[in-house]
Design a protein around this motif. Sequence first.
Motif, mmCIF file in Angstrom:
data_model
loop_
_atom_site.group_PDB
_atom_site.id
_atom_site.type_symbol
_atom_site.label_atom_id
_atom_site.label_comp_id
_atom_site.label_asym_id
_atom_site.label_seq_id
_atom_site.Cartn_x
_atom_site.Cartn_y
_atom_site.Cartn_z
ATOM 1 N N GLY A 48 -52.937 12.372 -15.926
ATOM 2 C CA GLY A 48 -53.971 13.174 -16.558
ATOM 3 C C GLY A 48 -53.688 13.614 -17.977
ATOM 4 O O GLY A 48 -52.783 13.133 -18.658
ATOM 5 N N GLN A 49 -54.504 14.554 -18.412
ATOM 6 C CA GLN A 49 -54.529 14.963 -19.813
ATOM 7 C C GLN A 49 -53.239 15.642 -20.266
ATOM 8 O O GLN A 49 -52.813 15.455 -21.401
ATOM 9 N N LEU A 50 -52.633 16.451 -19.400
ATOM 10 C CA LEU A 50 -51.422 17.154 -19.814
ATOM 11 C C LEU A 50 -50.288 16.171 -20.074
ATOM 12 O O LEU A 50 -49.487 16.367 -21.002
ATOM 13 N N LYS A 51 -50.199 15.118 -19.275
ATOM 14 C CA LYS A 51 -49.183 14.103 -19.523
ATOM 15 C C LYS A 51 -49.347 13.514 -20.924
ATOM 16 O O LYS A 51 -48.365 13.303 -21.654
ATOM 17 N N THR A 52 -50.590 13.298 -21.311
ATOM 18 C CA THR A 52 -50.869 12.768 -22.641
ATOM 19 C C THR A 52 -50.507 13.780 -23.728
ATOM 20 O O THR A 52 -49.952 13.417 -24.767
ATOM 21 N N VAL A 53 -50.801 15.053 -23.471
ATOM 22 C CA VAL A 53 -50.460 16.101 -24.438
ATOM 23 C C VAL A 53 -48.955 16.134 -24.671
ATOM 24 O O VAL A 53 -48.480 16.242 -25.814
ATOM 25 N N TRP A 54 -48.177 16.023 -23.590
ATOM 26 C CA TRP A 54 -46.716 16.057 -23.737
ATOM 27 C C TRP A 54 -46.205 14.813 -24.466
ATOM 28 O O TRP A 54 -45.262 14.901 -25.264
ATOM 29 N N GLN A 55 -46.819 13.671 -24.242
ATOM 30 C CA GLN A 55 -46.424 12.475 -24.979
ATOM 31 C C GLN A 55 -46.673 12.656 -26.472
ATOM 32 O O GLN A 55 -45.836 12.293 -27.308
ATOM 33 N N GLN A 56 -47.814 13.230 -26.793
ATOM 34 C CA GLN A 56 -48.123 13.501 -28.198
ATOM 35 C C GLN A 56 -47.128 14.488 -28.810
ATOM 36 O O GLN A 56 -46.681 14.310 -29.944
ATOM 37 N N ALA A 57 -46.801 15.534 -28.054
ATOM 38 C CA ALA A 57 -45.888 16.558 -28.559
ATOM 39 C C ALA A 57 -44.499 15.977 -28.812
ATOM 40 O O ALA A 57 -43.864 16.258 -29.844
ATOM 41 N N ALA A 58 -44.005 15.162 -27.875
ATOM 42 C CA ALA A 58 -42.686 14.552 -28.047
ATOM 43 C C ALA A 58 -42.667 13.629 -29.253
ATOM 44 O O ALA A 58 -41.697 13.612 -30.027
ATOM 45 N N ALA A 59 -43.738 12.863 -29.424
ATOM 46 C CA ALA A 59 -43.812 11.938 -30.553
ATOM 47 C C ALA A 59 -43.859 12.677 -31.885
ATOM 48 O O ALA A 59 -43.167 12.320 -32.846
ATOM 49 N N ALA A 60 -44.668 13.731 -31.943
ATOM 50 C CA ALA A 60 -44.803 14.494 -33.187
ATOM 51 C C ALA A 60 -43.506 15.227 -33.532
ATOM 52 O O ALA A 60 -43.112 15.315 -34.701
ATOM 53 N N PHE A 61 -42.824 15.755 -32.510
ATOM 54 C CA PHE A 61 -41.565 16.459 -32.764
ATOM 55 C C PHE A 61 -40.515 15.484 -33.285
ATOM 56 O O PHE A 61 -39.744 15.820 -34.193
ATOM 57 N N HIS A 62 -40.484 14.292 -32.719
ATOM 58 C CA HIS A 62 -39.554 13.268 -33.196
ATOM 59 C C HIS A 62 -39.852 12.887 -34.645
ATOM 60 O O HIS A 62 -38.929 12.694 -35.447
ATOM 61 N N GLN A 63 -41.128 12.808 -34.972
ATOM 62 C CA GLN A 63 -41.499 12.456 -36.345
ATOM 63 C C GLN A 63 -41.024 13.516 -37.328
ATOM 64 O O GLN A 63 -40.571 13.207 -38.430
ATOM 65 N N ALA A 64 -41.107 14.796 -36.916
ATOM 66 C CA ALA A 64 -40.666 15.894 -37.781
ATOM 67 C C ALA A 64 -39.155 16.083 -37.741
ATOM 68 O O ALA A 64 -38.572 16.638 -38.675
#
Length: 398
Positions: A48-64
Amino acid sequence: MRSLRKPAVVAVAAAAALALAACGSNGSATTSSNGQVTLTWWTNATTGQLKTVWQQAAAAFHQAHPKVTIQIVPIQNEAFTTKVPAALASSNPPAIYQQWGGGQEASQVPSGKLTNLSPYVSGWIGQIGAAAQGWQVSGKQYGVPYDLHTVGFWYRKDLFAKAGISKPPATMPELDADVTKLKAAHIVPIAVGSKDKWPDAFWWEYFAIRECPTATLKASMKAVNLSNSCFTKASTDLTTFMNTHPFQAGFLGTASQVGAGSSAGMVANGKAAMELQGDWDPGVMTPLTSNKSLNGQLGWFPFPAVPGAPGSATTVLGGGDGFSCTTVAPAATCAEFLKYIDSTPVQTKVVGANVGLPANPAASSALGSAQKQVLTYSHAAPYIQTYFDIAFPTNVGQ
């Protein structure tokens, strides 16, 4: 989360260069010779949606933070009860893991594996308000919530009007009177999903919160002792209320959230006027009905006051979801990631995933009007009593 719903998956664009493991190693944290850090993150967002939110968060944190990679390991919610104690007893716990606070967290602290986050979050944890205390043990912050839950009544405004009820009840005598009015209008007053047991607990716990002063609640949770007479009075109050027969026929066999015949489905489809449930209930109801006007028909009110009871009339029952860091992870780095999860952009996405109220109130603009009311009420509450099964040590709570 109390909710068992499975929100629809939404498509997102994530950083392609970052490998986010949906399965694989349960390893904790690794640091390479060039300073690259990989943190394993256990979450209960398996679909579901929360799994996607966490994937986005991990990716964005890695980028920063290019030297930090977050490796996501989704785990079924029910498995945490056994997997976390085993992991904390080992030499290889996850760097970050799902944390519900309360007595469960206190049961884990003696392992020596939980990081005291207080020095790292003191500058911003205050924005969460009193609810953050649910993730403290002896005044130390061993976890950080990312969403919050408040239990209260969701009701059908149209059915109240049909029964001649002009406003929600503020006291138990008023609720009793409304039950009588609804019955006279041939409307089931209150739906409850007793088959799942935990919705029943909400009722007794709220009567206990109204009968027991806050100091007694805190002391009783700490001592793991419910011998105070106010808890017996709560049982009497509940028995008296049940003698008014406020629930649907066959409520003991009714599910809470699965199917149109569940307690949530009954309210959604106009078969019952109200339900004592968490803030997530509208999100559960929506897929259970074809009623496109449901959101406009739903209202919310807090558990009524019990006249003469020594407990606070405005204390709320609730909880939430959060994360803890373990000592295998660099403390400052792990705490920084939890701070990012509670940032307004990520919190807004958490709201969009329909899992609860945002821990960061700055994201409240993404909530519907009724849920904004819930958030405002909970932030104004003098005390938030964590669900008893979470407040107590794990074995006692269960």
